[in-house]
Design a protein around this motif. Structure first.
Motif, short mmCIF file in Angstrom:
data_model
loop_
_atom_site.label_atom_id
_atom_site.label_comp_id
_atom_site.label_asym_id
_atom_site.label_seq_id
_atom_site.Cartn_x
_atom_site.Cartn_y
_atom_site.Cartn_z
N GLY A 191 -12.62 16.45 50.57
CA GLY A 191 -11.18 16.35 50.70
C GLY A 191 -10.63 16.50 52.09
N LYS A 210 -9.22 21.48 49.98
CA LYS A 210 -10.17 20.92 50.93
C LYS A 210 -11.14 22.04 51.31
N LYS A 253 -12.99 13.49 45.22
CA LYS A 253 -12.34 13.25 46.50
C LYS A 253 -13.39 12.74 47.48
#
Length: 372
Positions: A210, A139, A189
């Motif tokens: 993400g 992320k 994502k």
């Protein structure tokens, strides 16, 4: 120690996706490691891919002056009404200036980075945060400030497929004007790309990937909480004695908040004028880096301690030939100092520059400006 293929892969990834901070190795240290390994291997005829990669953009390190007071603030202290811009768009970028910093980040962001000057993607400012995970679990949040007149580009996809632009959607009011959410194909994502004018004719962009199902909400909150200014970037050392004919082109700072915490801060200079092609500006450089010392014995760790001599009573590693020198001095009051010189200093110049360098008091307890 990283091998030739790994360094090439890392740098190619960064060049193809400068918005995305590396989860494995920051750009400054990748380049420094590449240069050091190239010099040490020259006698055997080894050549590193990093030496031949072409990078884009150029910059002149002039000062963007601002009469506004400092807007620095710790992570997590998001202002109620953040100022999401600068007085004027950046026409030139002073690598030593702190143009933007986070005010708020989503949970789990552990690796933080700030770069300014001649980046691998061209001139600009990059602020990044990630959770330190690789690939599927990764992320991240990035903030980009582009120079005056430069348009934002499409993101690079891990698949290698070109990202095709779709329709844009209206975003929140930022810096007194409208913003837009840009949409591109191929996102692996949940992703949000939020763009606005941080000054007339100057684009800012927040990209989140993400971080959860409400990527747009996260991007808007990050953007609203950003702190802008032109303060000097705090560094763990001063480096007098750099030859006057060398021009600073890049400053890089990063910190990991994982335990044990680690940080790195580095400067890069070149003898080439700003009018030269960017690849030539990076072809011959002087780089000085300071990091927190850790006695790492794992050879695969990027902080591996591998002395082959001593210098001023400290374990050290020295190498190079043909005028190139690389000096790493370990555990200098809790810091490690690395100097890589592409034959820009006189013989023995890395030693002289190390002796001229002044560390902050108690560098082992120092933190970057990115630390909350």
């Amino acid at each position: 120690m990283l091998d030739e293929r790994q360094i090439g892969d890392l740098m190619l990834t960064e060049i193809e996706s400068a918005e995305r901070p590396s989860a494995v190795l920051d750009v400054g240290r990748a380049m420094t490691t590449a240069r050091r390994q190239r010099r040490l291997a020259q006698g055997a005829g080894a050549a590193l891919l990093a030496a031949t990669l072409t990078v884009g953009g150029l910059t002149v390190p002039d000062l963007l002056r601002s009469d506004r007071p400092s807007t620095s603030a710790p992570i997590g202290a998001a202002p109620a009404d953040g100022q999401t811009g600068l007085p004027v768009a950046l026409t030139t970028i002073d690598p030593q200036r702190l143009y933007v910093r986070f005010g708020w980040l989503p949970d789990g962001m552990r690796d933080l980075q700030y770069q300014a000057g001649l980046l691998l993607s061209g001139p600009g400012v990059l602020l990044g945060a990630s959770n330190g995970r690789a690939e599927d679990e990764r992320k991240f949040v990035t903030v980009s400030l582009l120079p005056k007149g430069v348009e934002p580009s499409a993101p690079q996809r891990d698949s290698g497929e070109p990202a095709v632009a779709g329709k844009t959607d209206r975003g929140p009011r930022l810096n007194g004007g409208d913003s837009v959410f840009a949409n591109y194909s191929g996102a692996e994502k949940p992703e949000a790309i939020l763009r606005w004018r941080y000054a007339p004719d100057g684009w800012a962009q927040v990209r989140v990937v993400g971080t959860g199902p409400d990527a747009r909400g996260t991007a808007a909150q990050v953007a609203r909480s950003l702190r802008f200014g032109a303060d000097t970037v705090p560094m763990p050392a001063t480096v007098p004695g750099v030859p006057a004919n060398l021009r600073m082109i890049t400053l890089n700072v990063d910190e990991s908040l994982d335990e044990p915490t680690s940080w790195y801060a580095g400067w890069t200079w070149t003898p080439e004028p700003a009018t030269a092609e960017p690849r030539w500006q990076r072809a011959r450089t002087l780089t000085v880096g300071v990091s927190r010392y850790r006695n790492v014995t794992d050879p695969t760790d990027r902080a591996y301690v591998n002395p082959n001599t001593t210098f001023d009573g400290h374990p050290a590693r020295f190498g190079g030939e043909g005028g190139n020198e690389s000096l790493t001095v370990y555990d200098v009051d809790g810091a490690t100092v690395t100097i890589d010189d592409s034959a820009l200093l006189p013989a023995g110049g890395t030693r002289a520059l190390f002796r001229a360098l002044t560390l902050v008091p108690e560098p082992a307890t120092w933190h970057t400006h990115l630390h909350p």
